[in-house]
Design an enzyme around this catalytic site. Sequence first.
Site, short mmCIF file in Angstrom:
data_model
loop_
_atom_site.label_atom_id
_atom_site.label_comp_id
_atom_site.label_asym_id
_atom_site.label_seq_id
_atom_site.Cartn_x
_atom_site.Cartn_y
_atom_site.Cartn_z
N TYR A 154 -1.58 13.18 3.87
CA TYR A 154 -2.46 12.59 2.86
C TYR A 154 -1.76 12.48 1.51
CZ TYR A 154 -6.52 11.81 -0.13
OH TYR A 154 -7.39 11.29 -1.04
N LYS A 158 -0.65 8.99 -0.51
CA LYS A 158 -1.20 8.59 -1.80
C LYS A 158 -0.10 8.39 -2.84
CE LYS A 158 -5.49 8.22 -0.71
NZ LYS A 158 -6.14 6.88 -0.72
#
Length: 256
Positions: A154, A158
């Site tokens: 994650y 990002k």
Amino acid sequence: MSRQSSIAGRTALVTGAGNGLGRAIALRFAAEGARVVLVGRTRSKLDAVAAEIGDDTVVATCDTSDADQVDALADQLSEEQVSILINNAGVAGPVAPLVDIRPEEWDDVFGVNVRGVYLMCRAFIPPMVDRGHGDVINLASVSGKRPLARRTPYTASKMAVIGLSVTLAHEVGPLGIAVNTLSPGPVAGPRMERNFALEADRTGTTAAAAEAEFVSRSALGRMVTEDEVAAATMAMLQMPGLCAADIDLSAGMVAR
């Protein structure tokens, strides 16, 4: 052509619009007079948001990580003059040490969080260039810029969105397209409530105590809300000089 600062009368496409941040952003845009295109994987969720907005809403299902589906979406919406693209669709991915994360889990996260942004920009920026104006806001996260234990896919995805956006802004900025990222901090809601429950189980405390310890790291002593994220997207679109920027919205959780 100069950048448009008014939202009313423009067409905004929001991915991941069936719930959470996507729903909040879509509702805010509609309230400001935009024609909203709701995109997501689950038709029933999109229809529910469309019912909240009203008749002047377009609903389209699409897995934004799938190139063929995104191309088909662009064909389906070829008559819509999409001048605002909000790439919000994302997945949280596994919570585990990196060595325990399977390659397919890693690929799933990057497929939605990064590949999906690339494919949507690739499909919807060219018509903006033809018209000489447009705005793209890609949803990143402050988690891409700080340690977040056991969340490497994650956080890496990002940070990749931020890098993609900055470079893209310099490619298409001279053509009238502003590209920016919005990096929310933790957003109050069901996802964070689940996280606090898991943390409570892991540490032998309570969910309330886990939440209190977590928000104590914030300057405002709280998390941000979905409505605040929606308001931030609106504010960014009303700042004509904003381009290649990454805006943190974390209630002071992250300072840099």
